[in-house]
Scaffold this active site. Sequence first.
Site, PDB file in Angstrom:
ATOM      1  N   HIS A  78       0.831  -1.208   0.000  1.00  0.00           N
ATOM      2  CA  HIS A  78       0.000   0.000   0.000  1.00  0.00           C
ATOM      3  C   HIS A  78       0.862   1.254   0.000  1.00  0.00           C
ATOM      4  CE1 HIS A  78       0.417   0.988   4.379  1.00  0.00           C
ATOM      5  NE2 HIS A  78       0.474  -0.321   4.547  1.00  0.00           N
ATOM      6  N   ASP A  80      -0.255   4.421   1.044  1.00  0.00           N
ATOM      7  CA  ASP A  80      -0.585   5.448   2.029  1.00  0.00           C
ATOM      8  C   ASP A  80       0.183   5.233   3.330  1.00  0.00           C
ATOM      9  OD1 ASP A  80      -2.227   3.096   2.517  1.00  0.00           O
ATOM     10  OD2 ASP A  80      -3.348   4.287   3.976  1.00  0.00           O
ATOM     11  N   ASP A 140       6.236   1.772   6.464  1.00  0.00           N
ATOM     12  CA  ASP A 140       4.918   1.139   6.371  1.00  0.00           C
ATOM     13  C   ASP A 140       4.051   2.001   5.457  1.00  0.00           C
ATOM     14  OD1 ASP A 140       2.579  -0.272   6.772  1.00  0.00           O
ATOM     15  OD2 ASP A 140       2.243   0.497   8.791  1.00  0.00           O
ATOM     16  N   GLU A 174      -4.964   1.723   2.872  1.00  0.00           N
ATOM     17  CA  GLU A 174      -4.897   0.545   3.732  1.00  0.00           C
ATOM     18  C   GLU A 174      -4.954   0.935   5.198  1.00  0.00           C
ATOM     19  OE1 GLU A 174      -2.857  -2.624   6.161  1.00  0.00           O
ATOM     20  OE2 GLU A 174      -2.366  -0.506   5.908  1.00  0.00           O
ATOM     21  N   GLU A 175      -4.315   2.044   5.533  1.00  0.00           N
ATOM     22  CA  GLU A 175      -4.211   2.443   6.941  1.00  0.00           C
ATOM     23  C   GLU A 175      -5.551   2.867   7.538  1.00  0.00           C
ATOM     24  OE1 GLU A 175      -1.788   1.842   8.645  1.00  0.00           O
ATOM     25  OE2 GLU A 175       0.066   1.932   7.499  1.00  0.00           O
ATOM     26  N   ASP A 197       4.038  -6.246   3.684  1.00  0.00           N
ATOM     27  CA  ASP A 197       3.575  -5.198   4.599  1.00  0.00           C
ATOM     28  C   ASP A 197       3.828  -5.568   6.058  1.00  0.00           C
ATOM     29  OD1 ASP A 197       2.329  -2.851   5.436  1.00  0.00           O
ATOM     30  OD2 ASP A 197       0.308  -3.685   5.348  1.00  0.00           O
ATOM     31  N   HIS A 379       4.122   3.838  12.239  1.00  0.00           N
ATOM     32  CA  HIS A 379       3.104   4.808  12.668  1.00  0.00           C
ATOM     33  C   HIS A 379       3.641   5.854  13.639  1.00  0.00           C
ATOM     34  CE1 HIS A 379      -0.578   2.017  11.667  1.00  0.00           C
ATOM     35  NE2 HIS A 379       0.370   1.995  10.733  1.00  0.00           N
TER      36      HIS A 379
END
Length: 403
Positions: A78, A80, A140, A174-175, A197, A379
């Site tokens: 992903h 994002d 990520d 995705e997040e 991922d 994150h």
Amino acid sequence: MRSVKERFLEYITFDTQSKDDAGPVPSTEKQRKLAERLAQELRELGAEDVRTDDHCYVYAVIPAAAGNSAPPLGFISHIDTAPAMSGADVKARLVHYDGGDIVLNEALGIAMTPEQFPELAGQVGKDIIVTDGTTLLGADDKAGVAEIMTMAEYLLSHPEISHREIRIGFTPDEEVGRGVDFFDVEGFGAQAAYTVDGGAVGELEYENFNAANAKLSIHGLSIHPGSAKGRMKNALLIGMEFERMLPEQEKPAYTEGYEGFFHLDSMEGSVEEADFVYIIRDHDRAAFERRKQLFCRTADFLNAKYGGGTVEVALKDVYYNMKEKLDVHPELIENAERAMRELGIEPVIQPIRGGTDGARLSFMGLPCPNLCTGGYNCHGKYEHIAVQDMEKVVELLIRLACG
């Protein structure tokens, strides 16, 4: 060839932070810039059937080598980054790690210490990419994107290597749980795939939480405090009462491994109206259903106590444990384990205490375990990844493509 490090450092310059509770997909238009860049690069590399769509998905095909008739295999990541912390103006820095603390930002007093981050012990001697402590890094999942792109260039520039047809997919959002809302499984054209991922090198995941989101809308009655006796219904206090009625030991701070939880994610409001937002998680499907039933029964109790309609529950399943679907495709796990061991990587198989695009894709007909990227501490400002680990993941993807 461009190195995986070079690609990663380019991709993290794109701010692709997604947004919770947004209507359209993608949730932020800025994700399109990276999607368009990746499509352009894939075309320049010689990939076939490169396309993007209105929802910001990127698809491409690497044709099979002559004589290789193995079924197509997909790789998906992903684009994002998480809403939890800004991904704009990332100031990345390369640190050759010899041990000890890593100072991210001296002026702000931000450092990574081995005591707080024990994984650093395994990074000695490597070249680690870190932030300046003011943003997340974006490993990520831009590490996964860079690793897939580097694999693609390698295969396309070495036609003498026998490999199966490879299908590439990059997803938005995705997040925020919407990464595959519009994924074209049929058009993707693979019978199986891997999401790239995960975390530390060696991680191989094919179990994840069953997940539901729940929102309590609590309707109180605001009366002047001086004359409130017997009449006021404080929506905030009713919400707090609801929270206290859930099992204390079944909250994220007290659970691990296969243990599920109830998590109060946010709350806001006043005496008159309040919203409490929860996530409900469990690996076991039957236990997951019992958790949702307990949640609703708790609301029913408070409605009986304070009056019908005081507490409204909006509950929605988000994804399910992909083990349900992957148990019938053991070859995907076995192939990944074998490829890792051939590269000197010890597989680390553990349940995901979360979810991936692969979970939903598995229930959409595309069985999809999750592979490592090499990243840590996603994150947040302490996110980091070693160049050597990204290079090892590229080797793993190539080995799977050629298997």
